[in-house]
Design a protein around this motif. Structure first.
Motif, short mmCIF file in Angstrom:
data_model
loop_
_atom_site.label_atom_id
_atom_site.label_comp_id
_atom_site.label_asym_id
_atom_site.label_seq_id
_atom_site.Cartn_x
_atom_site.Cartn_y
_atom_site.Cartn_z
N ASN A 1 0.72 -1.47 -0.05
CA ASN A 1 0.11 -0.69 -0.19
C ASN A 1 1.34 1.43 -0.20
O ASN A 1 0.23 2.33 -0.96
CB ASN A 1 -0.96 0.12 1.17
CG ASN A 1 -2.36 0.75 1.35
OD1 ASN A 1 -2.94 0.09 -0.09
ND2 ASN A 1 -2.58 1.95 2.03
N SER A 2 1.84 0.68 0.60
CA SER A 2 3.28 2.38 1.02
C SER A 2 3.72 2.66 -0.28
O SER A 2 3.70 4.08 -0.57
CB SER A 2 3.88 2.78 2.06
OG SER A 2 4.83 3.99 2.47
N VAL B 1 -9.55 3.31 -4.87
CA VAL B 1 -8.89 2.21 -4.86
C VAL B 1 -7.62 1.76 -3.54
O VAL B 1 -7.69 0.79 -2.57
CB VAL B 1 -7.55 1.36 -5.95
CG1 VAL B 1 -6.81 0.77 -5.37
CG2 VAL B 1 -8.75 1.37 -7.15
N LEU B 2 -6.59 3.12 -2.72
CA LEU B 2 -5.80 2.71 -2.20
C LEU B 2 -6.73 3.12 -0.70
O LEU B 2 -6.06 2.81 0.37
CB LEU B 2 -4.90 4.58 -2.26
CG LEU B 2 -4.04 4.31 -3.48
CD1 LEU B 2 -3.24 5.45 -3.00
CD2 LEU B 2 -2.43 3.18 -2.77
N SER B 3 -7.75 3.77 -0.02
CA SER B 3 -8.41 3.70 0.02
C SER B 3 -9.12 2.84 1.18
O SER B 3 -9.73 2.52 2.18
CB SER B 3 -9.76 5.27 0.20
OG SER B 3 -10.35 5.27 1.20
N MET B 4 -8.99 1.31 0.43
CA MET B 4 -10.33 0.67 0.57
C MET B 4 -8.75 -0.63 1.36
O MET B 4 -9.16 -0.78 1.78
CB MET B 4 -10.17 -0.31 -0.74
CG MET B 4 -11.44 -1.69 -0.41
SD MET B 4 -11.12 -2.85 -2.04
CE MET B 4 -12.96 -4.33 -1.21
N THR B 5 -7.95 -0.08 1.39
CA THR B 5 -6.58 -1.32 1.92
C THR B 5 -5.96 0.00 3.20
O THR B 5 -6.09 -0.15 4.60
CB THR B 5 -6.06 -1.66 0.78
OG1 THR B 5 -5.18 -0.35 0.42
CG2 THR B 5 -5.92 -2.71 -0.46
N HIS B 6 -5.73 0.92 2.65
CA HIS B 6 -5.08 2.69 3.78
C HIS B 6 -6.77 2.24 4.90
O HIS B 6 -5.69 2.39 6.38
CB HIS B 6 -5.22 3.52 3.31
CG HIS B 6 -4.25 4.61 3.92
ND1 HIS B 6 -4.97 5.23 4.92
CD2 HIS B 6 -3.10 4.43 3.86
CE1 HIS B 6 -4.13 6.04 5.36
NE2 HIS B 6 -3.14 5.74 4.96
N LEU C 1 9.89 0.97 3.86
CA LEU C 1 10.57 -0.19 2.62
C LEU C 1 9.16 0.42 1.89
O LEU C 1 10.02 -0.27 -0.01
CB LEU C 1 10.42 -1.78 3.19
CG LEU C 1 11.44 -2.10 4.28
CD1 LEU C 1 10.99 -3.47 4.48
CD2 LEU C 1 13.06 -1.76 3.83
N GLY C 2 8.39 0.61 1.12
CA GLY C 2 7.13 0.69 0.90
C GLY C 2 7.11 2.07 -0.11
O GLY C 2 6.82 2.35 -0.64
N VAL D 1 6.54 -5.86 -5.57
CA VAL D 1 6.03 -5.63 -3.92
C VAL D 1 4.69 -5.74 -3.59
O VAL D 1 4.69 -6.02 -2.60
CB VAL D 1 6.28 -4.00 -3.60
CG1 VAL D 1 6.42 -3.55 -1.78
CG2 VAL D 1 7.96 -3.21 -4.07
N GLY D 2 3.96 -5.17 -4.17
CA GLY D 2 2.52 -5.09 -4.19
C GLY D 2 2.10 -7.19 -4.05
O GLY D 2 1.51 -7.50 -3.07
#
Length: 446
Positions: free
Chosen positions: A257-258, A350-355, A385-386, A414-415
């Motif tokens: 995510n990062s 999309v990012l909000s879903m995991t964050h 790291l991300g 990374v993903g």
């Protein structure tokens, strides 16, 4: 006080803590992202002048990475104080550290004024910024979680997470407004200092809110004074000796995510402006639009996590995020502004879903007595790291290969690592189905 009154009072306090976490996190992330935006657009010329703009960008992103390197240190040090002496006071300290360092950046002379001392001072302030932010995230998430009703952990836990897109929006709007108001030449020359100095006013607002919140009941009961002989290990020692596996698992979950977030939020500004020659104002507006979608969709995802399960939500979002990331830079490479803008808006969702869910997931992987230290260390190392090294790696890959496909492949690897780590988690690992009573410390046998 009747049980109804007690529940009402608890709900009011939970909402107050959530608002304080959101506003405080917004201020701290404003400070952090303001630097990231300036590193992408300003600092390469003001502090790292060179004949090759790509080299200047790599140097500027190097100072950005320095802030990430110091974040795990801040998480461990301030997490220790948060677990030992209280979440509230530690959160106040992190806000002061961050705000004062941000204002100091606005006062540093450029390379033309004091030579090599300028980038040295800039890097030092960035390192101290990282220490402050390292203590912010864990405290805000833990405080909100410990005040939240059991069936609303995802929703309330999304509040401090919303500070990330809100801080990004505030930083970008400050840069956009001043660029348009002063003109690009004036802003690049001296106007960029103004949003850094404005941090002092924001800190005053954050201090007012944080002074009004209370410690959680669970922590207050845990932190009752004990005789010296009964005191346990230092939180940081216990985390590193007994819970290092949880730290590693959380790091690998967070890293995907990062990585995607910092390509979207930071690297795309430098890449779009210098490589594709896309208007910087358009890029900032696109990132800001995506962050707005990220912000408004976070409560929905947090509530869905309460109903559907945090791990399940995060894993589903992780697959979608990988697919989105594969198309991101190819879409930017088209130079088609309407298409880029729409795609950036979709990124926010999309990012909000995991964050939205990762904060509560990470915090619940650690017991109450070391929760601040453990979750802070895991999140900050994973973010380093991300996200911390990603703009630097991306700029280096682009210079070495001359194609954005190398960056896309890096994001993919990374993903996939993050997805594999998430699939390896159980419901017990993320605290799902564990009641508040079960999380309270049990009496010691004598």
């Amino acid at each position: 006080m009747t049980p109804t009154d007690s529940r009402t009072s608890g709900t009011q306090q939970a909402r107050r803590v959530a608002w304080a976490a959101f506003i405080g996190s917004t201020i701290e992330w404003y400070d952090f992202f303001l630097y990231a935006t300036a590193a992408a657009l300003i600092f390469n010329e003001q502090f790292f002048p060179t004949a090759d703009p790509a080299v200047g960008s790599i140097a500027a992103f190097g100072t950005l990475a320095a802030g990430f390197v110091s974040r795990p240190l801040g998480g461990l040090v301030m997490g220790h104080f948060g677990d030992r002496y209280g979440r509230k006071n530690t959160l106040i300290a992190s806000l002061l550290i961050m705000g004062l360092c941000t204002a100091a950046i606005g006062l540093i002379p450029t390379y033309a004024g004091i030579g090599v001392a300028a980038p040295i001072l800039l890097t030092l302030m960035r390192v101290i910024q990282g220490i402050g932010l390292g203590g912010e995230w864990g405290g805000a998430v833990v405080m909100t979680l410990e005040h939240a009703p059991e069936n609303r952990r995802g929703l309330y836990g999304a509040a401090p997470q919303m500070g990330v897109p809100a801080g990004l929006i505030a930083a970008n709007l400050a840069v956009l407004g001043l660029t348009r108001g002063l003109g690009e030449d004036a802003f690049n020359s001296w106007g960029w200092r103004i949003p850094f100095l404005l941090s002092l006013l924001l800190v005053a607002v954050g201090m007012y809110l944080r002074l009004r919140i209370e410690e959680s009941r669970a922590y207050s009961e845990l932190a009752e004074p004990a005789a010296p002989a009964e005191q346990k290990k230092l939180p940081v020692t216990e985390v590193l000796q007994e819970h290092w596996r949880s730290v590693l698992r959380a790091c690998f979950v967070i890293v995907g995510n990062s990585c995607v977030a910092y390509v979207f939020m930071t690297y795309v500004l430098s890449y779009g402006k210098q490589t594709l020659h896309i208007d910087a104002v358009f890029l900032l507006l696109s990132v800001t639009g995506g962050a707005a979608m990220w912000l408004v969709s976070a409560p929905f995802w947090g509530r869905l996590g309460d109903r559907w399960g945090l791990r399940r939500l995060f894993l589903t979002g992780g697959f979608i995020r990988v697919a989105w990331a594969l198309a991101f830079l190819p879409v930017v490479d088209t130079g088609n502004k309407p298409l880029i803008f729409v795609f950036m808006m979709s990124m926010g969702v999309v990012l909000s879903m995991t964050h939205a869910s990762v904060g509560v997931m990470t915090a619940l992987m650690f017991p109450l007595k070391i929760r601040y230290t453990g979750s802070s260390a895991a999140y900050q190392i994973g973010s380093l790291l991300g996200g911390g090294i990603t703009p630097l790696v991306a700029a280096s890959l682009m210079k070495a290969t001359g194609t954005s496909m190398s960056i896309t492949l890096y994001i993919l690897v990374v993903g996939l690592i993050s997805l594999a780590a998430t699939k390896g988690l159980s419901r017990d690992d993320v605290g799902e189905g564990v009641s508040a009573a079960e999380q309270k410390p049990q009496p010691q046998k004598v």
